[in-house]
Design a protein around this motif. Structure first.
Motif, PDB file in Angstrom:
ATOM      1  N   GLN A  49      45.697 -45.209  19.077  1.00 26.31           N
ATOM      2  CA  GLN A  49      45.484 -43.852  18.591  1.00 26.31           C
ATOM      3  C   GLN A  49      44.124 -43.292  19.006  1.00 26.31           C
ATOM      4  N   ASP A  50      43.301 -44.105  19.661  1.00 30.18           N
ATOM      5  CA  ASP A  50      41.975 -43.614  20.057  1.00 30.18           C
ATOM      6  C   ASP A  50      41.906 -43.459  21.572  1.00 30.18           C
ATOM      7  N   VAL A 123      43.806 -48.641  15.936  1.00 31.80           N
ATOM      8  CA  VAL A 123      42.570 -48.274  16.614  1.00 31.80           C
ATOM      9  C   VAL A 123      41.845 -49.559  16.986  1.00 31.80           C
ATOM     10  N   ILE A 136      39.684 -40.182  17.490  1.00 40.36           N
ATOM     11  CA  ILE A 136      41.005 -40.623  17.032  1.00 40.36           C
ATOM     12  C   ILE A 136      41.916 -39.407  17.030  1.00 40.36           C
ATOM     13  N   LEU A 151      36.454 -44.697  10.442  1.00 37.47           N
ATOM     14  CA  LEU A 151      37.669 -44.186  11.084  1.00 37.47           C
ATOM     15  C   LEU A 151      38.025 -42.809  10.518  1.00 37.47           C
ATOM     16  N   ALA A 155      38.510 -39.416  12.713  1.00 37.32           N
ATOM     17  CA  ALA A 155      39.789 -38.724  12.682  1.00 37.32           C
ATOM     18  C   ALA A 155      39.652 -37.288  12.225  1.00 37.32           C
TER      19      ALA A 155
END
Length: 157
Positions: A49-50, A123, A136, A151, A155
């Motif tokens: 997701q990153d 991640v 993210i 995180l 995000a």
């Protein structure tokens, strides 16, 4: 005897093959395919997701959850050991934090709501838990955001 239509107890693959041989060639093939497709896959993939360069990651194990827990028992916020399948870190052993799960997870506020996403995502992080990428994409699970504030900060951008 264990036959296909009977309500017998599952006795394993050897008993299944023995009963399939009694039924004949075509029935044995159908029974073998049914048995192989009924088991869950051993591969558990996470989408990255990153922006670290990885696309897909295969989960190999779970960090700090006891003696060899099942990899399908992970929840958002868990640290897992992964192998990069595609992208930059291909075939490298890394650590990742699970950020989204398809299976519904209870909300951390215990208000009766559940969080479910369309993909299983993670991640990449280093040994200290710092994310490898600096952005993210998309939302992360609230339980993961409460456990890993770094995180949540990435995000929110």
């Amino acid at each position: 005897s264990s036959r296909i239509g009977s309500a017998s107890v599952w006795k394993g693959p050897r008993a299944m093959l023995t009963s399939a041989r009694r039924l004949g060639g075509l029935a044995a093939a159908i029974l073998a395919v049914a048995w192989l497709t009924s088991r869950p896959s051993d591969d558990f993939l996470l989408m990255c997701q990153d922006n670290s360069g990885a696309y897909k990651m295969k989960v190999m194990g779970v960090v700090a959850k006891g003696n060899s827990p099942h990899i399908r028992a992970i929840e958002p916020g868990d640290v897992v050991v992964v192998v990069g399948r595609t992208g930059g870190p291909k075939n490298k052993v890394l650590r990742a934090i699970v950020t989204r799960m398809r299976r519904g997870q209870p909300h951390p506020l215990k208000n009766g709501m559940q969080n479910a996403f369309d993909t299983n995502c993670g991640v990449l992080v280093d040994k200290e838990g710092n994310p490898v990428g600096n952005k993210i994409m998309g939302k992360i699970d609230p339980k993961c955001a409460m456990r890993w504030p770094k995180l949540a900060q990435l995000a929110a951008r």
